[in-house]
Design an enzyme around this catalytic site. Structure first.
Site, PDB file in Angstrom:
ATOM      1  N   LYS A  86      53.838 -59.627  99.607  1.00 54.96           N
ATOM      2  CA  LYS A  86      54.253 -60.019 100.960  1.00 54.96           C
ATOM      3  C   LYS A  86      55.550 -60.827 100.925  1.00 54.96           C
ATOM      4  O   LYS A  86      56.479 -60.576 101.704  1.00 54.96           O
ATOM      5  CB  LYS A  86      53.161 -60.865 101.617  1.00 54.96           C
ATOM      6  CG  LYS A  86      53.570 -61.464 102.972  1.00 54.96           C
ATOM      7  CD  LYS A  86      52.516 -62.396 103.520  1.00 54.96           C
ATOM      8  CE  LYS A  86      52.700 -63.819 103.116  1.00 54.96           C
ATOM      9  NZ  LYS A  86      53.662 -64.554 103.959  1.00 54.96           N
ATOM     10  N   ASN A  87      55.634 -61.782 100.018  1.00 57.37           N
ATOM     11  CA  ASN A  87      56.784 -62.679 100.001  1.00 57.37           C
ATOM     12  C   ASN A  87      58.040 -62.025  99.447  1.00 57.37           C
ATOM     13  O   ASN A  87      59.113 -62.629  99.473  1.00 57.37           O
ATOM     14  CB  ASN A  87      56.460 -63.944  99.205  1.00 57.37           C
ATOM     15  CG  ASN A  87      55.469 -64.838  99.933  1.00 57.37           C
ATOM     16  OD1 ASN A  87      55.312 -64.736 101.142  1.00 57.37           O
ATOM     17  ND2 ASN A  87      54.789 -65.695  99.203  1.00 57.37           N
TER      18      ASN A  87
ATOM     19  N   ARG B  15      57.208 -67.802 109.526  1.00 50.50           N
ATOM     20  CA  ARG B  15      58.401 -68.550 109.144  1.00 50.50           C
ATOM     21  C   ARG B  15      59.415 -67.681 108.405  1.00 50.50           C
ATOM     22  O   ARG B  15      60.609 -67.931 108.464  1.00 50.50           O
ATOM     23  CB  ARG B  15      58.004 -69.735 108.249  1.00 50.50           C
ATOM     24  CG  ARG B  15      57.304 -70.845 109.003  1.00 50.50           C
ATOM     25  CD  ARG B  15      56.908 -71.970 108.058  1.00 50.50           C
ATOM     26  NE  ARG B  15      56.169 -73.010 108.764  1.00 50.50           N
ATOM     27  CZ  ARG B  15      56.708 -74.115 109.241  1.00 50.50           C
ATOM     28  NH1 ARG B  15      57.995 -74.317 109.115  1.00 50.50           N
ATOM     29  NH2 ARG B  15      55.976 -75.010 109.861  1.00 50.50           N
TER      30      ARG B  15
ATOM     31  N   CYS C 250      52.396 -70.834 109.229  1.00 44.86           N
ATOM     32  CA  CYS C 250      51.267 -71.674 108.857  1.00 44.86           C
ATOM     33  C   CYS C 250      51.596 -73.152 109.048  1.00 44.86           C
ATOM     34  O   CYS C 250      52.700 -73.593 108.751  1.00 44.86           O
ATOM     35  CB  CYS C 250      50.878 -71.436 107.402  1.00 44.86           C
ATOM     36  SG  CYS C 250      50.085 -69.854 107.084  1.00 44.86           S
TER      37      CYS C 250
ATOM     38  N   ARG D 210      58.894 -77.278 106.844  1.00 53.29           N
ATOM     39  CA  ARG D 210      59.750 -76.456 105.988  1.00 53.29           C
ATOM     40  C   ARG D 210      61.090 -76.348 106.709  1.00 53.29           C
ATOM     41  O   ARG D 210      61.362 -75.374 107.395  1.00 53.29           O
ATOM     42  CB  ARG D 210      59.108 -75.085 105.756  1.00 53.29           C
ATOM     43  CG  ARG D 210      57.895 -75.165 104.868  1.00 53.29           C
ATOM     44  CD  ARG D 210      57.362 -73.820 104.477  1.00 53.29           C
ATOM     45  NE  ARG D 210      56.340 -73.372 105.397  1.00 53.29           N
ATOM     46  CZ  ARG D 210      55.580 -72.307 105.197  1.00 53.29           C
ATOM     47  NH1 ARG D 210      55.745 -71.574 104.122  1.00 53.29           N
ATOM     48  NH2 ARG D 210      54.670 -71.956 106.071  1.00 53.29           N
TER      49      ARG D 210
ATOM     50  N   ASP E  79      50.978 -71.680  96.423  1.00 49.44           N
ATOM     51  CA  ASP E  79      50.167 -70.664  97.093  1.00 49.44           C
ATOM     52  C   ASP E  79      48.866 -70.355  96.362  1.00 49.44           C
ATOM     53  O   ASP E  79      48.050 -69.576  96.853  1.00 49.44           O
ATOM     54  CB  ASP E  79      50.969 -69.363  97.263  1.00 49.44           C
ATOM     55  CG  ASP E  79      51.905 -69.401  98.467  1.00 49.44           C
ATOM     56  OD1 ASP E  79      51.870 -70.399  99.210  1.00 49.44           O
ATOM     57  OD2 ASP E  79      52.662 -68.433  98.663  1.00 49.44           O
TER      58      ASP E  79
ATOM     59  N   VAL F  64      54.447 -79.674  96.861  1.00 47.49           N
ATOM     60  CA  VAL F  64      55.391 -78.829  97.594  1.00 47.49           C
ATOM     61  C   VAL F  64      55.288 -79.046  99.099  1.00 47.49           C
ATOM     62  O   VAL F  64      56.288 -79.271  99.776  1.00 47.49           O
ATOM     63  CB  VAL F  64      55.181 -77.346  97.228  1.00 47.49           C
ATOM     64  CG1 VAL F  64      56.150 -76.454  98.005  1.00 47.49           C
ATOM     65  CG2 VAL F  64      55.356 -77.134  95.721  1.00 47.49           C
TER      66      VAL F  64
ATOM     67  N   ARG G 208      47.541 -61.797 107.417  1.00 46.25           N
ATOM     68  CA  ARG G 208      48.990 -61.950 107.242  1.00 46.25           C
ATOM     69  C   ARG G 208      49.399 -61.738 105.790  1.00 46.25           C
ATOM     70  O   ARG G 208      50.551 -61.401 105.520  1.00 46.25           O
ATOM     71  CB  ARG G 208      49.441 -63.340 107.699  1.00 46.25           C
ATOM     72  CG  ARG G 208      49.371 -63.572 109.209  1.00 46.25           C
ATOM     73  CD  ARG G 208      49.924 -64.938 109.587  1.00 46.25           C
ATOM     74  NE  ARG G 208      51.215 -65.152 108.949  1.00 46.25           N
ATOM     75  CZ  ARG G 208      51.519 -66.223 108.220  1.00 46.25           C
ATOM     76  NH1 ARG G 208      50.625 -67.184 108.032  1.00 46.25           N
ATOM     77  NH2 ARG G 208      52.702 -66.343 107.672  1.00 46.25           N
TER      78      ARG G 208
END
Length: 419
Positions: free
Chosen positions: A22-23, A93, A117, A122, A306, A328, A398
């Site tokens: 996904k990222n 985002r 989220c 961020r 994550d 983070v 998601r």
């Protein structure tokens, strides 16, 4: 809202096929806007965030075609609207990554400040600072970032902090800039590397990939290409933890072991027997209860934020006490309150969770608060006695493709209840 219902207590066993990341796919879809020809992407996961990004590109005028294998052909040539509305960006985002390509290719952009989220702030200041360094005129008005530039010019951009989407935005903007751009303190994540590799396949000239110093020699145009997105390392890690938390054996196929070293090391610390092949990872707990592990999150190649929630769930039923430190995001322990409902023993102290393992947890009704937290609740449900119901699972959709089907294939008693 839809729910996932899990009847826990059964060790998982079997093979699971890992989907595309996904990222990685979200910024790569945005990068298609930079091309003068169609780009075809393979290994694309069927996720809500992917659908949202496709809708966003479609609203801008790009033409998208999806085949039965979930290969997406993006033709950016009809793009005529350089606007990313709040209605779409508020859910995701990552949509901020259209900013760089739009300014670089079309000379203008109006992009809503992002949502997504609720795991902490961020800020997008690094994106704005970097684009300004490349020569863009930027203002923030009424919740939108408005940017203009005739043609960006190469420059030295030093990121104040290693930000994945910030690095991606500046890198995409720089590929069409005049001259050379050097990005210092760039994020090293595999998904950033995947985007850079795809851009190079489109004709970009990026070197230093996988390091904290990226050098981008601007080109006049990018052409079309075909590109397969890398496998999802976070999905891989989540399914391996599912095997570990249940005392089972799980083999993740079509994955990349080399980008999961920090996670695999912690799984071995927890007592798992881990073996890897070129594109396969096998985890075998041999029926044993996991040992508690200490985890401290940091940017790649350190332990990923994550995967923090998943290891918090693992520690809940492990032997001993594990300390989870989140470095983070400042608000990424919202799953702890829900895990308490299952009988977990967790004490929060600032950015640290002290987790004392309990022999058993019992099922309860839970509410997902963000993407990875929802995965941790499902993992905890797999090992809790009785029935666990996880509500608000739109978060999980998601980032996880068919999670209940994949877990069911490993022997989990899991089902989805419709709205």
């Amino acid at each position: 809202m839809a729910s996932i219902v899990i009847s826990g207590g059964k060790p998982l066993s079997g093979d699971v096929w890992i989907s595309g990341a996904k990222n990685a796919v979200l910024p790569i879809l945005a990068a298609c806007l930079l091309a003068d020809e169609p780009v075809t992407l393979g290994n694309v996961p069927h996720l809500h965030d992917v659908t949202t990004t496709m809708e966003l590109l479609g609203q801008m005028g790009a033409e998208l075609v999806v085949d039965e294998h979930m290969r997406i052909r993006v033709d950016p040539r009809p793009t005529s609207r350089f606007f990313a509305p709040y209605e779409l960006v508020k859910t995701m985002r990552a949509a901020i990554v259209v900013l760089g390509p739009l300014v670089a290719k079309y000379g203008e952009a109006e992009v809503s400040l992002p949502g997504g989220c609720a795991i902490g702030s961020r800020p997008v200041d690094q994106h704005i600072k970097g684009l300004r360094t490349l020569g863009a005129e930027i203002s923030v008005e009424n919740g939108y970032i408005k940017a203009r530039a005739k043609r960006l010019k190469g420059a030295r951009v030093t990121m104040d902090m290693a930000t994945v989407t910030g690095t991606e935005n500046i890198m995409m903007a720089a590929v069409l800039a005049k001259g050379t751009t050097v990005i210092e303190n760039a994020a090293e994540e595999p998904e950033v590397c995947d985007l850079a590799d795809c851009l190079n396949r489109m004709g970009a000239q990026i070197s230093g990939i996988g390091t904290t110093r990226l050098v981008v020699d601007g080109v006049e145009r990018l052409h079309g290409t075909e590109y397969d997105v890398l496998p999802d390392r976070i999905e891989t890690g989540t399914f391996l933890v599912a095997g570990a938390i249940t005392g089972g054996r799980v083999r993740a196929k079509h994955t990349r072991p080399e980008v999961l070293k920090s996670v695999l090391s912690k799984l071995e610390d927890a007592g798992a027997h881990v073996s890897t092949d070129t594109d396969t990872i096998e985890l075998d707990m041999r029926g044993k209860r996991p040992r508690a592990v200490d985890v401290s999150t940091a940017p790649y190649p350190a332990f990923p934020t994550d995967m923090q929630a998943q290891f918090t769930a693992l520690n809940c039923v492990a032997e001993g006490t594990g300390v989870i430190t989140e470095n983070v995001f400042e608000n990424r322990f919202m799953h702890v309150q829900e895990l308490h409902r299952l009988g977990a023993d967790i004490k929060l102290e600032g950015n640290t969770a002290i987790v004392r393992g309990v022999p058993k947890m019992s099922g309860a009704q839970l509410m997902a608060t963000d993407l990875r937290a929802s995965a941790s609740l499902v993992l905890a449900g797999l090992v809790a006695d009785g029935e666990t119901v996880v509500d608000r699972i739109y978060h999980i959709d998601r980032g996880y493709e068919n999670i209940e089907e994949k877990l069911g294939g490993l022997g989990a008693q899991i089902r989805r209840l419709p709205t």
